[in-house]
Design an enzyme around this catalytic site. Structure first.
Site, PDB file in Angstrom:
ATOM      1  N   LYS A 122       0.817  -1.219   0.000  1.00 64.44           N
ATOM      2  CA  LYS A 122       0.000   0.000   0.000  1.00 64.44           C
ATOM      3  C   LYS A 122       0.850   1.269   0.000  1.00 64.44           C
ATOM      4  CE  LYS A 122      -2.286  -1.332   3.710  1.00 64.44           C
ATOM      5  NZ  LYS A 122      -1.920  -2.762   3.792  1.00 64.44           N
ATOM      6  N   THR A 123       1.845   1.304   0.879  1.00 65.90           N
ATOM      7  CA  THR A 123       2.662   2.514   0.991  1.00 65.90           C
ATOM      8  C   THR A 123       3.439   2.776  -0.294  1.00 65.90           C
ATOM      9  OG1 THR A 123       2.864   2.293   3.386  1.00 65.90           O
ATOM     10  CG2 THR A 123       4.547   3.604   2.267  1.00 65.90           C
ATOM     11  N   GLU A 166      -3.803   5.531   1.560  1.00 60.13           N
ATOM     12  CA  GLU A 166      -3.836   4.109   1.859  1.00 60.13           C
ATOM     13  C   GLU A 166      -5.152   3.748   2.536  1.00 60.13           C
ATOM     14  OE1 GLU A 166      -0.408   2.428   3.798  1.00 60.13           O
ATOM     15  OE2 GLU A 166       0.871   4.053   3.056  1.00 60.13           O
TER      16      GLU A 166
END
Length: 460
Positions: A122-123, A166
């Site tokens: 996600k990051t 996110e």
């Protein structure tokens, strides 16, 4: 107050304002004209920054901290009902929102709200999208779960209708969101202190996907097992990406790696060659992350040249295969991997990085995760040539007494791995200095404070 409207600024009080996520949203709302106050247990660089912006912060939790004219109290899921400020807000009948609900209400203020979800990546994917949107002059507002050089932190306040963030599945928090574009990178077992099993996790992602409006967009990994089950019932169009299946809408072909392990690939969109990409981050997993970002960028009409420019400036988010430095010819890398799949992806990618021996100092994260994936952790870590295991980082949990890092060490011994368990960080650093040699690659790995080992070594 049941919603957060940028056109109607109000007075908000944040319980636990010093956290990296809460502080970012406090800063964002303050920039939109909201009056923000907050409290935290002690001062920090984060709270000092917020105070420099004119935000009043109280240290210590007291009922009197909540101003009389407060319209809404925001709190994190970690705040208990006996917290004096929480209890005071209830006593006064003040409207209250948990952080995830607040984020969802903020998203409503953006017509192009992109939410990046998945068990892993996600990051990195959010960061890639950030750099692409910046290169395309889209002036996005960003919330990312790590420190990103291009925005000098974890939040960027833009002045457009573009929002990128996110979306975490833990405690089903992403069900509170209102995205117009949703990315699902992958779905695996994790957070088993909350979810019962993989079936419950998949159902959670399906619920998240169904939040999209009809004119929205679902971007999903074609390689997820039976991905159609996840997109079932979604009214928005669906676009797929893959590193394995050429039938996906976006497909990466001819994947290869340079001497640093950074990936190169040819992008095909719906069967037609579009462009060749050379990333500045390592591994096949980052090709997958990049494909998800490319789906959004191309579907929103961003030109290839701008996408390439944006990705050319992306060298990874903080703690994602981050090059920390060298000491005595030993290259030190830090990585946030704390799930077996992440560990395997990182260590396999590291094999393409020039090195003599591959060392991994691993700090397990949470007792629940360590116990649930003990064998899988051992299998993934055995990819390294030399392994050092240290104590479990408890995070939000208490020691149940039935799992320890010694259990993981024994699993690795059973696999024939070269492993040693060392509890004390100082002892680990001395062991490394005595045993690592010029040309070795050392990765400190985990979501806890294992990063301190590499940083300490580099300060010698």
């Amino acid at each position: 107050m049941s919603h957060i409207d940028f056109n109607k600024p109000a007075n908000l009080h944040f319980i636990g304002i010093g956290g990296i996520s809460m502080s970012g949203f406090a800063e964002l709302l303050q920039s939109k004209g909201f009056r923000i106050t907050g409290s935290d247990s002690c001062d920090s660089a984060i709270t000092e920054h917020l105070e420099s912006l004119g935000i009043q912060i109280f240290y210590g939790q007291r009922a009197s901290n909540i101003p009389e004219d407060t319209d809404l109290v925001v709190y994190t899921a970690a705040i208990s009902e006996d917290n004096p400020e929480y209890a005071e807000a209830v006593r006064r009948g003040l409207p209250m929102m948990v952080r995830a609900e607040m984020i969802g209400h903020i998203m409503k203020n953006y017509s192009n709200a992109i939410a990046v979800s998945g068990t892993h990546g996600k990051t990195t994917t959010t960061s890639m999208l950030t750099n692409i949107f910046l290169a395309a002059d889209k002036d996005p507002t960003i919330s990312v779960g790590g420190i990103l050089d291009s925005i000098k932190g974890n939040i960027r306040i833009g002045h457009s209708n573009n929002w990128i963030m996110e979306a975490c599945e833990y405690t089903n928090s992403f069900h509170q969101f209102f995205p117009t574009t949703s990315i699902i990178l992958n779905i695996e077992e994790d957070h088993l202190d909350f979810f019962k099993d993989i079936h419950e996790i998949r159902a959670s992602f399906n619920t998240f996907a169904k939040l999209l409006p009809k004119d929205g967009l679902l971007v999903i990994n074609h390689d997820i097992d039976n991905y159609e089950e996840i997109s079932d019932g979604v009214s928005a169009p669906c676009v797929t990406f893959s590193t394995e299946n050429s039938q996906a809408d976006y497909y990466a072909a001819n994947i290869s790696y340079d001497e640093k392990g950074c990936a190169m690939f040819d992008l095909y969109i719906r069967g037609s060659f579009e462009a060749a990409y050379h990333l500045s981050v390592i591994g096949k997993h980052n090709v997958c992350n990049c494909l998800a970002a490319l789906c959004v960028a191309y579907e929103q009409g961003i030109e290839t040249s701008m996408i390439i420019d944006g990705l050319s400036t992306f060298h990874g988010a903080d703690r994602r295969f981050q090059h920390k430095g060298t000491i005595a010819g030993i290259t030190i890398i830090d990585d946030y991997a704390h799930h077996p799949s992440e560990i395997e992806a990182t260590l396999r990618a590291a094999k393409n990085y020039e090195h003599n021996r591959l060392w991994c100092v691993f700090q397990p994260h949470t007792y629940t995760r360590t116990k649930a994936f003990l064998s899988e952790f051992a299998d993934a870590l055995s990819i390294a040539d030399k392994i050092i295991i240290t104590d479990i980082y408890a995070a939000r949990e208490k020691d149940p007494g039935d799992i320890s890092s010694k259990d993981l060490e024994q699993k690795l011994v059973d696999l024939g791995a070269d492993v040693v368990y060392i509890s004390d960080f100082d002892d680990i650093e001395n062991f490394i200095l005595k045993n690592c040699v010029n040309g070795d690659l050392l990765i400190t790995m985990g979501a806890g404070n294992v990063v301190n080992i590499g940083e300490d070594l580099l300060s010698f």
